[in-house]
Scaffold this motif. Structure first.
Motif, mmCIF file in Angstrom:
data_model
loop_
_atom_site.group_PDB
_atom_site.id
_atom_site.type_symbol
_atom_site.label_atom_id
_atom_site.label_comp_id
_atom_site.label_asym_id
_atom_site.label_seq_id
_atom_site.Cartn_x
_atom_site.Cartn_y
_atom_site.Cartn_z
ATOM 1 N N TYR A 18 0.857 -1.185 0.000
ATOM 2 C CA TYR A 18 0.000 0.000 0.000
ATOM 3 C C TYR A 18 0.895 1.237 0.000
ATOM 4 N N GLY A 19 0.512 2.252 -0.789
ATOM 5 C CA GLY A 19 1.320 3.474 -0.818
ATOM 6 C C GLY A 19 0.526 4.644 -1.338
ATOM 7 N N MET A 20 1.227 5.740 -1.525
ATOM 8 C CA MET A 20 0.578 6.978 -1.942
ATOM 9 C C MET A 20 1.598 7.867 -2.645
ATOM 10 N N THR A 21 1.148 8.679 -3.586
ATOM 11 C CA THR A 21 2.049 9.591 -4.294
ATOM 12 C C THR A 21 2.846 10.449 -3.302
ATOM 13 N N GLU A 22 2.195 10.901 -2.256
ATOM 14 C CA GLU A 22 2.819 11.817 -1.309
ATOM 15 C C GLU A 22 3.885 11.156 -0.439
ATOM 16 N N THR A 23 3.860 9.824 -0.366
ATOM 17 C CA THR A 23 4.705 9.144 0.629
ATOM 18 C C THR A 23 5.590 8.047 0.067
ATOM 19 N N GLY A 24 5.345 7.647 -1.170
ATOM 20 C CA GLY A 24 5.948 6.400 -1.633
ATOM 21 C C GLY A 24 5.233 5.237 -0.970
ATOM 22 N N MET A 25 5.867 4.072 -1.009
ATOM 23 C CA MET A 25 5.203 2.902 -0.433
ATOM 24 C C MET A 25 5.289 2.951 1.088
ATOM 25 N N ILE A 26 4.205 2.530 1.733
ATOM 26 C CA ILE A 26 4.094 2.663 3.186
ATOM 27 C C ILE A 26 4.124 1.285 3.854
ATOM 28 N N LEU A 27 3.216 0.430 3.437
ATOM 29 C CA LEU A 27 3.054 -0.882 4.072
ATOM 30 C C LEU A 27 3.252 -1.963 3.015
ATOM 31 N N SER A 28 3.831 -3.083 3.459
ATOM 32 C CA SER A 28 4.060 -4.168 2.500
ATOM 33 C C SER A 28 3.976 -5.515 3.208
ATOM 34 N N ASN A 29 3.369 -6.468 2.541
ATOM 35 C CA ASN A 29 3.480 -7.849 2.993
ATOM 36 C C ASN A 29 4.949 -8.240 2.864
ATOM 37 N N PRO A 30 5.375 -9.269 3.595
ATOM 38 C CA PRO A 30 6.806 -9.596 3.595
ATOM 39 C C PRO A 30 7.256 -10.359 2.358
ATOM 40 N N LEU A 31 8.549 -10.187 2.031
ATOM 41 C CA LEU A 31 9.130 -10.987 0.949
ATOM 42 C C LEU A 31 9.213 -12.448 1.423
ATOM 43 N N GLN A 32 9.711 -12.608 2.646
ATOM 44 C CA GLN A 32 9.763 -13.940 3.261
ATOM 45 C C GLN A 32 8.662 -13.963 4.315
ATOM 46 N N GLY A 33 7.881 -14.990 4.374
ATOM 47 C CA GLY A 33 6.834 -15.059 5.398
ATOM 48 C C GLY A 33 5.466 -14.966 4.769
ATOM 49 N N GLU A 34 4.471 -14.901 5.634
ATOM 50 C CA GLU A 34 3.082 -14.981 5.158
ATOM 51 C C GLU A 34 2.666 -13.729 4.379
ATOM 52 N N ARG A 35 2.192 -13.908 3.148
ATOM 53 C CA ARG A 35 1.581 -12.802 2.380
ATOM 54 C C ARG A 35 0.087 -12.992 2.495
ATOM 55 N N ARG A 36 -0.515 -12.196 3.347
ATOM 56 C CA ARG A 36 -1.905 -12.480 3.738
ATOM 57 C C ARG A 36 -2.914 -11.846 2.780
ATOM 58 N N PRO A 37 -3.820 -12.647 2.202
ATOM 59 C CA PRO A 37 -4.848 -12.067 1.326
ATOM 60 C C PRO A 37 -5.694 -11.028 2.070
ATOM 61 N N GLY A 38 -5.940 -9.906 1.440
ATOM 62 C CA GLY A 38 -6.787 -8.865 2.043
ATOM 63 C C GLY A 38 -6.039 -7.949 2.990
ATOM 64 N N ALA A 39 -4.736 -8.185 3.207
ATOM 65 C CA ALA A 39 -3.969 -7.353 4.143
ATOM 66 C C ALA A 39 -2.768 -6.746 3.422
ATOM 67 N N GLY A 89 0.232 -5.844 5.236
ATOM 68 C CA GLY A 89 1.489 -6.104 5.932
ATOM 69 C C GLY A 89 1.903 -5.062 6.939
ATOM 70 N N GLN A 90 3.207 -4.807 6.964
ATOM 71 C CA GLN A 90 3.787 -3.929 7.989
ATOM 72 C C GLN A 90 4.542 -2.770 7.319
ATOM 73 N N PRO A 91 4.929 -1.746 8.137
ATOM 74 C CA PRO A 91 5.652 -0.603 7.548
ATOM 75 C C PRO A 91 6.957 -1.033 6.870
ATOM 76 N N LEU A 92 7.247 -0.386 5.744
ATOM 77 C CA LEU A 92 8.510 -0.630 5.035
ATOM 78 C C LEU A 92 9.662 0.007 5.815
ATOM 79 N N PRO A 93 10.911 -0.407 5.525
ATOM 80 C CA PRO A 93 12.050 0.161 6.254
ATOM 81 C C PRO A 93 12.077 1.688 6.136
ATOM 82 N N GLY A 94 12.266 2.365 7.269
ATOM 83 C CA GLY A 94 12.366 3.821 7.275
ATOM 84 C C GLY A 94 11.028 4.541 7.305
ATOM 85 N N VAL A 95 9.920 3.789 7.284
ATOM 86 C CA VAL A 95 8.593 4.425 7.266
ATOM 87 C C VAL A 95 7.930 4.212 8.635
#
Ligand code: MCA
Ligand code: AMP
Length: 493
Positions: free
Chosen positions: A289-310, A312-318
């Motif tokens: 999930y992200g926005m023009t004003e912020t870049g990407m904010i939240l992301s499901n993990p590369l490793q680990g559970e990618r949950r449908p409908g969710a 994830g967690q804040p990206l590094p530095g956010v």
């Protein structure tokens, strides 16, 4: 000389292919040379563009990247133009950001009416060089026009440091490397294409294969040939691909399954579509999930559970927090609140709108206008605070902007625009209109035909309902949620 890190990094990959497009391959050295030429042409004897805004139009490909880098290396602010922009929309962008110069390539020159501004067509053989200015990270780099809760799109200004933070967060979280290969078919006037694909790939020394638009006939054979390690798209594209894949196992489905990562974003990915994609290809889409004003904010993990409908967690530095309507920070799970964001990736200002900028922040926290909730350690997006923002095909549209355009139609006295849920497009644009009594009956196809000179194709109304009056609340304000139910409860054109 203080060189942009993006440029300095490209020198480490000079011989590698950066972009493949139109049957030609361009290496990083080509991109460095071409952008230097463009910078020298732009400077034309001056030492530094000093944040002059320079608009440019090119489809995804080598020319786009070279123009963007050329503007940056000369010290300008890049204002990318949509290749689908109408004359009226263009007028707003060029006027608002006070553009004096538009850059384009020969193929696009005839599509642009620059009015009183200078149109500079960069021919392939052009050569020029000069010494280039120092570019500090704090310098403003880009203005992107985003629709929102004002009738005219606002210019989102990001500095080089903002863009770098946006890129680095994704490169780290998704482990981009020089070995990655990605197709680029998203429009390059929004950050999904500009940052998540083009920016991350060029930062990493990876290879891009560029297409003017999402063209399944060209892209899918390349997928089947294992041309890509990564794929990034909006949910509408995944919905279209599911239709194309049909029910059974296929070589194409297996090829999608072999990619190292496939990402979905810009709009909600329905959990059912996420699961269907996994059933068909064996690939768990990573939703972010992200926005023009912020870049990407939240992301499901590369490793680990990618949950449908969710998402994830804040990206590094956010940094992310949820705020209640009464302004408290919410710490518990299952407590819905507005998503607010802080960090080096967050934009600097809305161009020449200091009051709106100030109202969008509180103590450095940017108010996204999106509602979210934390559930079992993962954020989930609940929707938007404003009913006037529509997401269709991954594009953010302003109901107010579309209403303002449609009100110029001689047969429309009043109108209200809403987004209707749609399995392919996320939402589609619907208009309820009160006709002028004396005008001939209004029909959808005629309205679309009339509006296409005023609104980009993706903003055009897809449903029309004629009403005697618009539903209003006790204050006389149009009740948008009731307008939407007119379409779901009754027939429309
Ligand atoms: C086109 N059509 C539509 C829409 N758009 N119908 C309903 N709603 C729409 N929005 C119709 C056309 O009129 C046409 O109809 C048919 O669909 C095919 O049109 P075409 O333009 O060829 O469609 P397409 O090429 O398949 O385009 C769909 C697309 C494109 C690939 C999903 O819209 C796209 O590239 N979207 C991505 C936008 C994006 O990058 N957003 C990121 C913003 P007919 O056949 O009857 O003529 S950045 C962002 O949001 C944030 C930061 C983030 O998180 O990423
Ligand atoms: P834009 O202004 O074009 O950058 O669009 C940003 C908006 O897209 C956000 O404020 C959200 O409303 C929406 N968005 C982006 N990604 C997602 C997602 N994964 N789920 C739901 N909404 C999203």
């Amino acid at each position: 000389m203080v060189e942009l890190p993006l440029i300095a990094r490209a020198r480490a990959h000079e011989e590698r292919i950066a972009i493949h497009a139109d049957g030609r391959s361009y290496c990083y050295a080509d991109l460095l040379r071409r952008s230097e030429t463009i910078a020298a042409v732009l400077l034309d004897g001056r030492a530094d563009l000093r944040e002059e805004r320079v608009a440019f139009m090119a489809p995804p490909g080598f020319d786009y990247a070279a123009l963007q880098w050329g503007i940056w290396r000369a010290g300008g602010i890049a204002v990318p133009l949509s290749t689908q922009v109408t004359a009226r929309e263009l007028d707003h962008v060029l006027g608002d950001s006070d553009i004096k110069l538009i850059l384009t390539t020969p193929a696009y020159a005839s599509k642009l009416d620059p009015g009183p501004r200078r149109l500079l067509v960069i021919e392939e053989g052009t050569r020029a060089e000069c010494s280039l200015p120092d570019i500090a990270a704090t310098r403003r780099a880009m203005i992107l026009y985003t629709s929102g809760t004002t009738s005219k799109p606002k210019g989102v200004v990001s500095t080089h440091a903002n863009l770098q933070a946006q890129i680095e967060a994704l490169v780290n979280a998704w482990e981009w490397s020089a070995e990655d290969r990605i197709p680029l078919f998203l429009p390059l006037h929004h950050i999904h294409g500009i940052i998540n694909v083009l920016g991350c790939a060029l930062w990493s020394g990876a290879m891009i294969e560029a297409f003017p638009r999402f063209d399944a006939e060209l892209i899918l054979p390349r997928v089947k040939a294992d041309a890509y390690t990564l794929f990034m798209a909006v949910p509408t594209i995944y919905a279209k691909l599911v239709d194309l894949l049909g029910d059974g196992a296929s070589d194409l489905a297996a090829a999608f399954g072999r990619m190292r990562l496939m990402v979905s974003g810009s709009a909600a990915l329905p959990a059912g579509l996420h699961r269907r994609w996994h059933d068909l290809t064996g690939q768990h889409l990573l939703e972010r999930y992200g926005m023009t004003e912020t870049g990407m904010i939240l992301s499901n993990p590369l490793q680990g559970e990618r949950r449908p409908g969710a998402v994830g967690q804040p990206l590094p530095g956010v940094e992310v927090r949820l705020r209640s309507e009464s302004g408290e920070t919410l710490h518990g799970e299952h407590e819905p609140g507005e998503i607010q964001v802080r960090g080096p990736a967050v934009f600097s200002e809305y161009w020449q709108l200091p009051e709106i900028t100030a109202a969008s922040f509180e103590d450095g926290w940017f108010h996204t206008g999106d509602m979210g909730v934390m559930e079992d350690g993962y954020y989930r997006i609940l929707g938007r605070l404003s009913v006037d923002i529509i997401k269709s095909g991954g594009y953010k549209l302003s109901a107010l902007e579309i209403e303002a355009a449609l009100l110029d139609h001689p047969a429309i006295r009043e109108c209200a625009v809403v987004g209707l849920e749609d399995a392919t497009w996320g939402e589609t644009v619907a208009v309820a209109a009160v006709p002028e009594a004396s005008a001939p009956p209004l029909v959808l196809t005629e309205l679309q035909h009339w509006a296409k000179d005023r609104l980009s194709p993706y903003k055009l109304p897809r449903h029309l309902m004629l009403v005697e009056q618009l539903p209003r609340n006790a204050m006389g304000k149009v009740a948008k949620r009731e307008v939407a139910t007119l379409f779901t409860d009754g027939p429309c054109a």
